[in-house]
Write an enzyme that holds these catalytic residues in place. Structure first.
Site, PDB file in Angstrom:
ATOM      1  N   LYS A 150       1.004  -0.867  -0.117  1.00 47.96           N
ATOM      2  CA  LYS A 150      -0.423   0.297  -0.017  1.00 47.96           C
ATOM      3  C   LYS A 150       0.797   1.288  -0.093  1.00 47.96           C
ATOM      4  O   LYS A 150       0.684   1.875  -0.611  1.00 47.96           O
ATOM      5  CB  LYS A 150      -1.424  -0.020   1.440  1.00 47.96           C
ATOM      6  CG  LYS A 150      -2.029   1.215   1.552  1.00 47.96           C
ATOM      7  CD  LYS A 150      -2.573   1.836   2.439  1.00 47.96           C
ATOM      8  CE  LYS A 150      -1.866   1.885   3.963  1.00 47.96           C
ATOM      9  NZ  LYS A 150      -1.717   2.578   4.418  1.00 47.96           N
ATOM     10  N   ASN A 151       2.254   1.646   0.721  1.00 44.74           N
ATOM     11  CA  ASN A 151       2.510   2.558   1.224  1.00 44.74           C
ATOM     12  C   ASN A 151       3.462   2.571  -0.081  1.00 44.74           C
ATOM     13  O   ASN A 151       4.188   3.972  -0.023  1.00 44.74           O
ATOM     14  CB  ASN A 151       3.456   2.507   2.321  1.00 44.74           C
ATOM     15  CG  ASN A 151       2.094   2.642   3.512  1.00 44.74           C
ATOM     16  OD1 ASN A 151       0.895   2.468   3.362  1.00 44.74           O
ATOM     17  ND2 ASN A 151       2.258   2.206   4.774  1.00 44.74           N
ATOM     18  N   CYS A 193      -4.989   8.881   8.951  1.00 48.86           N
ATOM     19  CA  CYS A 193      -4.823   8.031  10.097  1.00 48.86           C
ATOM     20  C   CYS A 193      -5.049   9.210  11.236  1.00 48.86           C
ATOM     21  O   CYS A 193      -4.493   9.504  11.236  1.00 48.86           O
ATOM     22  CB  CYS A 193      -4.625   6.296  10.362  1.00 48.86           C
ATOM     23  SG  CYS A 193      -5.031   5.011   9.896  1.00 48.86           S
ATOM     24  N   ARG A 195      -0.152  14.783  12.195  1.00 49.17           N
ATOM     25  CA  ARG A 195       0.571  14.366  10.880  1.00 49.17           C
ATOM     26  C   ARG A 195       0.905  15.759   9.917  1.00 49.17           C
ATOM     27  O   ARG A 195      -0.159  16.045   8.931  1.00 49.17           O
ATOM     28  CB  ARG A 195      -0.453  13.430  10.371  1.00 49.17           C
ATOM     29  CG  ARG A 195      -1.561  12.490  11.418  1.00 49.17           C
ATOM     30  CD  ARG A 195      -1.083  11.011  11.070  1.00 49.17           C
ATOM     31  NE  ARG A 195       0.341  10.140  10.531  1.00 49.17           N
ATOM     32  CZ  ARG A 195      -0.260   9.788   9.532  1.00 49.17           C
ATOM     33  NH1 ARG A 195      -1.552   9.188   9.703  1.00 49.17           N
ATOM     34  NH2 ARG A 195       0.136   9.069   8.714  1.00 49.17           N
ATOM     35  N   PRO A 196       1.162  16.155  10.712  1.00 46.23           N
ATOM     36  CA  PRO A 196       1.989  18.124   9.627  1.00 46.23           C
ATOM     37  C   PRO A 196       2.512  17.971   8.312  1.00 46.23           C
ATOM     38  O   PRO A 196       2.979  16.155   7.880  1.00 46.23           O
ATOM     39  CB  PRO A 196       3.404  18.574  10.719  1.00 46.23           C
ATOM     40  CG  PRO A 196       3.523  17.648  11.911  1.00 46.23           C
ATOM     41  CD  PRO A 196       2.098  16.373  12.124  1.00 46.23           C
ATOM     42  N   ASP A 256       4.705   0.269  11.935  1.00 46.70           N
ATOM     43  CA  ASP A 256       2.396   0.181  11.853  1.00 46.70           C
ATOM     44  C   ASP A 256       2.839  -1.139  12.226  1.00 46.70           C
ATOM     45  O   ASP A 256       1.403  -2.469  11.929  1.00 46.70           O
ATOM     46  CB  ASP A 256       2.584   0.561  10.135  1.00 46.70           C
ATOM     47  CG  ASP A 256       2.692   1.632   9.542  1.00 46.70           C
ATOM     48  OD1 ASP A 256       3.218   1.778   8.456  1.00 46.70           O
ATOM     49  OD2 ASP A 256       2.551   2.911   9.841  1.00 46.70           O
ATOM     50  N   ILE A 275       7.282   6.892  16.600  1.00 45.03           N
ATOM     51  CA  ILE A 275       6.953   7.849  15.918  1.00 45.03           C
ATOM     52  C   ILE A 275       6.028   8.500  15.596  1.00 45.03           C
ATOM     53  O   ILE A 275       6.199   9.210  15.033  1.00 45.03           O
ATOM     54  CB  ILE A 275       7.481   6.369  14.423  1.00 45.03           C
ATOM     55  CG1 ILE A 275       8.388   5.586  14.487  1.00 45.03           C
ATOM     56  CG2 ILE A 275       6.563   7.044  12.961  1.00 45.03           C
ATOM     57  CD1 ILE A 275       9.573   6.497  14.295  1.00 45.03           C
ATOM     58  N   ARG A 326      -9.388  -0.745   4.019  1.00 48.10           N
ATOM     59  CA  ARG A 326      -8.206  -0.379   3.416  1.00 48.10           C
ATOM     60  C   ARG A 326      -6.974  -0.344   3.336  1.00 48.10           C
ATOM     61  O   ARG A 326      -5.755   0.345   2.376  1.00 48.10           O
ATOM     62  CB  ARG A 326      -8.433   2.034   3.289  1.00 48.10           C
ATOM     63  CG  ARG A 326      -7.519   1.800   4.958  1.00 48.10           C
ATOM     64  CD  ARG A 326      -7.949   3.251   5.599  1.00 48.10           C
ATOM     65  NE  ARG A 326      -6.912   3.898   4.692  1.00 48.10           N
ATOM     66  CZ  ARG A 326      -6.335   5.254   5.124  1.00 48.10           C
ATOM     67  NH1 ARG A 326      -7.195   5.384   6.385  1.00 48.10           N
ATOM     68  NH2 ARG A 326      -5.501   5.963   4.358  1.00 48.10           N
TER      69      ARG A 326
HETATM   70  C1  EPZ Z   1       4.656   7.120   6.243  1.00 47.43           C
HETATM   71  O1  EPZ Z   1       3.489   7.615   7.064  1.00 47.43           O
HETATM   72  C2  EPZ Z   1       3.433   5.691   6.107  1.00 47.43           C
HETATM   73  N1  EPZ Z   1       2.171   6.150   5.136  1.00 47.43           N
HETATM   74  C3  EPZ Z   1       3.109   5.176   7.191  1.00 47.43           C
HETATM   75  O2  EPZ Z   1       1.736   3.955   7.567  1.00 47.43           O
HETATM   76  C4  EPZ Z   1       4.064   5.152   8.399  1.00 47.43           C
HETATM   77  O3  EPZ Z   1       3.295   4.901   9.527  1.00 47.43           O
HETATM   78  C5  EPZ Z   1       5.084   5.943   7.692  1.00 47.43           C
HETATM   79  O4  EPZ Z   1       5.119   6.298   6.734  1.00 47.43           O
HETATM   80  C6  EPZ Z   1       6.320   5.833   8.599  1.00 47.43           C
HETATM   81  O5  EPZ Z   1       7.284   4.518   8.454  1.00 47.43           O
HETATM   82  C7  EPZ Z   1       2.201   6.032   3.676  1.00 47.43           C
HETATM   83  O6  EPZ Z   1       3.555   6.272   3.500  1.00 47.43           O
HETATM   84  C8  EPZ Z   1       1.129   6.949   2.819  1.00 47.43           C
HETATM   85  P1  EPZ Z   1       6.861  10.382   8.613  1.00 47.43           P
HETATM   86  P2  EPZ Z   1       3.941  10.397   6.719  1.00 47.43           P
HETATM   87  O7  EPZ Z   1       6.826  11.075   7.493  1.00 47.43           O
HETATM   88  O8  EPZ Z   1       4.599   9.419   5.448  1.00 47.43           O
HETATM   89  C9  EPZ Z   1       6.150  13.177  11.354  1.00 47.43           C
HETATM   90  C10 EPZ Z   1      -0.036   3.106   7.907  1.00 47.43           C
HETATM   91  O9  EPZ Z   1      -0.183   2.259   8.289  1.00 47.43           O
HETATM   92  N2  EPZ Z   1       6.772  14.272  10.398  1.00 47.43           N
HETATM   93  O10 EPZ Z   1       7.282   9.614   8.046  1.00 47.43           O
HETATM   94  O11 EPZ Z   1       3.429  10.701   6.773  1.00 47.43           O
HETATM   95  C11 EPZ Z   1       4.996  12.735  12.107  1.00 47.43           C
HETATM   96  O12 EPZ Z   1       3.993  13.335  12.401  1.00 47.43           O
HETATM   97  C12 EPZ Z   1       0.641   4.645   7.021  1.00 47.43           C
HETATM   98  O13 EPZ Z   1       0.083   2.082   6.592  1.00 47.43           O
HETATM   99  C13 EPZ Z   1       6.285  15.753  10.618  1.00 47.43           C
HETATM  100  O14 EPZ Z   1       6.412  15.592  11.622  1.00 47.43           O
HETATM  101  O15 EPZ Z   1       5.457   9.148   7.825  1.00 47.43           O
HETATM  102  C14 EPZ Z   1       5.368  11.651  11.872  1.00 47.43           C
HETATM  103  O16 EPZ Z   1       4.894  12.082  13.745  1.00 47.43           O
HETATM  104  C15 EPZ Z   1       0.218   4.634   9.150  1.00 47.43           C
HETATM  105  N3  EPZ Z   1       6.455  16.530   9.346  1.00 47.43           N
HETATM  106  C16 EPZ Z   1       6.408  11.181  11.717  1.00 47.43           C
HETATM  107  O17 EPZ Z   1       7.209  12.244  11.478  1.00 47.43           O
HETATM  108  C17 EPZ Z   1       6.323  16.129   8.410  1.00 47.43           C
HETATM  109  O18 EPZ Z   1       5.977  16.877   7.905  1.00 47.43           O
HETATM  110  C18 EPZ Z   1       6.743  10.173  10.616  1.00 47.43           C
HETATM  111  O19 EPZ Z   1       6.332  10.865   9.738  1.00 47.43           O
HETATM  112  C19 EPZ Z   1       5.890  14.809   8.092  1.00 47.43           C
HETATM  113  C20 EPZ Z   1       6.888  13.522   9.148  1.00 47.43           C
END
Ligand code: EPZ
Length: 418
Positions: free
Chosen positions: A22-23, A117, A122-123, A305, A327, A397
């Site tokens: 998915k990701n 989710c 999620r900034p 995850d 995370i 999903r």
């Molecule tokens: C991706 O989310 C995945 N989603 C998530 O999977 C996964 O948990 C995550 O990566 C970590 O591996 C998709 O790929 C669609 P991050 P993403 O940016 O990109 C902070 C699932 O269950 N952050 O690595 O949103 C954020 O708040 C989903 O399949 C900022 O602060 O993850 C979080 O605490 C859930 N500013 C951390 O980083 C930003 O601009 C990880 O976020 C971006 C992120």
């Protein structure tokens, strides 16, 4: 409304085929926009997230042809740049990849805030900071984010956090920029490599994907390509955990074992009965495991995850186990639901402490988010009695054919409309 009914206690035996990730798919689909012709994507999972992204591609004028066998031809030779509006973008977090793709192709993107989710705030500040580094201007209009640039120039970008989304989005924006972009402290998840390989197959010049430093040398044109979505490591990990609870020679195949090494090594530490092959694993349940401590980290650490489904397995551990989530700030919403089923767990800020073993009993439980829902399915398969799970759209999903795959190995699980 649809609910899941699960009769627990059945041993699951047979083979589970893992689908495309998915990701990875949710980034590959927006990335097709960067091509000037058409691309074929293979092994695309049929889940609501990919359906939502196909809808957005069609809205932009892409011609989608289902080639069968989860393969699609996506013709983007005649698309136009239009705003990605609210009702489209808030269906899923990955809609934000249209920011990088449209900015990279047209030097302008109008996308409203992404969904996703509720596991944290999620900034997207790191994404936007990356776009600004490339020369883009960020403006806000009602719920829309307007990202535009006279020209995109390669830049050196350091990510404060190794964000998966920000790493991919900056890659998408940089592939056609003038000059070279370097992303430092880049995320190293396998999905990043899958995207980079796809972009390179269309003519991009990306090196270092999978390491903390990614170099992107801008190119002028991107041509057709054929590319395959990698197997879903989180789906594979989820079924492996289910096998550790209720499996009997449960074979999980079409996997890349090193992508779930953090999980399988933890399972071995607990005493799991697991055999790992080149593209499969076979697991048989045990009635008791050694207690362990888990801390979620960026790849190749233990995946955030999987911490929710994994928590269920701690009901089989005699003694104290802990799960620390580093995370996301709100990824323990499954715990109150698991307590209803008999788990003994306390939460102190980011550390959940489990005291086992616990006998799991059926209950009526609610899926608050995708992987929390996966943990409820996992617990229901091991619990005594018939568990009802609500809000199952969160779960469906992210797990293609969940009910069918589980039924095929003997689970008594079905979707009921109420
Ligand atoms: C991706 O989310 C995945 N989603 C998530 O999977 C996964 O948990 C995550 O990566 C970590 O591996 C998709 O790929 C669609 P991050 P993403 O940016 O990109 C902070 C699932 O269950 N952050 O690595 O949103 C954020 O708040 C989903 O399949 C900022 O602060 O993850 C979080 O605490 C859930 N500013 C951390 O980083 C930003 O601009 C990880 O976020 C971006 C992120």
């Amino acid at each position: 409304m649809n609910i899941l009914k699960v009769q627990g206690g059945k041993e699951l035996e047979g083979r589970v085929k893992i689908s495309g990730a998915k990701n990875s798919a949710v980034a590959l689909l927006p990335a097709t926009l960067l091509c000037d012709e058409s691309v074929n994507l293979l092994n695309v999972p049929d889940i609501s997230d990919t359906v939502a992204l196909f809808d957005i591609l069609s809205y932009l004028g892409a011609k989608i042809t289902n080639l069968g066998e989860e393969s699609y031809k996506i013709d983007v030779s005649n698309i136009e740049n239009k705003p990605i509006t609210d009702e489209m973008s808030n269906k899923l977090r990955a809609s934000y990849y249209f920011m990088g793709a449209l900015l990279g192709k047209y030097k302008k993107a109008v996308v409203s805030y992404p969904g996703g989710c509720s596991i944290g705030s999620r900034p997207i500040d790191l994404h936007l900071k990356g776009f600004e580094s490339l020369g883009a201007k960020i403006e806000y209009e009602e719920n829309n984010i307007i990202i535009s640039a006279e020209e995109l120039k390669g830049s050196n970008i350091y990510l404060d956090f190794a964000s998966v989304g920000a790493t991919i989005n900056i890659m998408l924006a940089a592939v056609k920029a003038d000059g070279t972009t370097i992303i430092d402290n880049a995320a190293r998840e396998p999905e990043i490599v899958n995207i980079a390989m796809f972009l390179n197959s269309m003519g991009a010049k990306i090196t270092g994907a999978g390491t903390s430093t990614i170099r992107i040398k801008g190119v002028k044109n991107m041509h057709s390509s054929v590319h395959e979505v990698i197997p879903d490591r989180i789906e594979a990990g989820t079924y492996t955990i289910i096998g550790a609870l209720v499996g009997k020679n449960l074979k999980i195949y079409n996997i890349i074992p090193e992508h779930i090494e953090a999980l399988t090594s933890k399972l071995k530490e607990m005493g799991a009965n697991i055999e790992i092959g080149p593209d499969y694993l076979v697991i048989t349940k045990k009635d008791e495991y050694k207690p362990v401590n888990v801390k979620t980290l960026v790849y190749p650490g233990f995946p955030t995850d999987l911490q929710q489904p994994f928590s269920v397995l701690l009901s089989r551990c005699r003694g104290k186990s802990t799960v620390e989530e580093t995370i996301f700030e709100n990824r323990f919403m499954h715990l109150p639901e698991l307590r209803k089923m008999g788990m003994v767990v306390s939460l102190d800020e980011t550390v959940a402490t489990f005291i086992g073993p616990n006998e799991l009993n059926a209950a009526i439980v609610n899926a608050t988010d995708l992987r929390a829902g996966a943990s409820l399915v996992t617990a229901a398969l091991a619990a005594k009695g018939v568990t009802t799970i609500t809000n199952i759209e969160h779960i469906l999903r992210g797990y293609e054919g969940l009910v069918e795959k589980l039924q095929d190995v003997g689970a008594k699980i079905k979707i009921e409309e109420i």
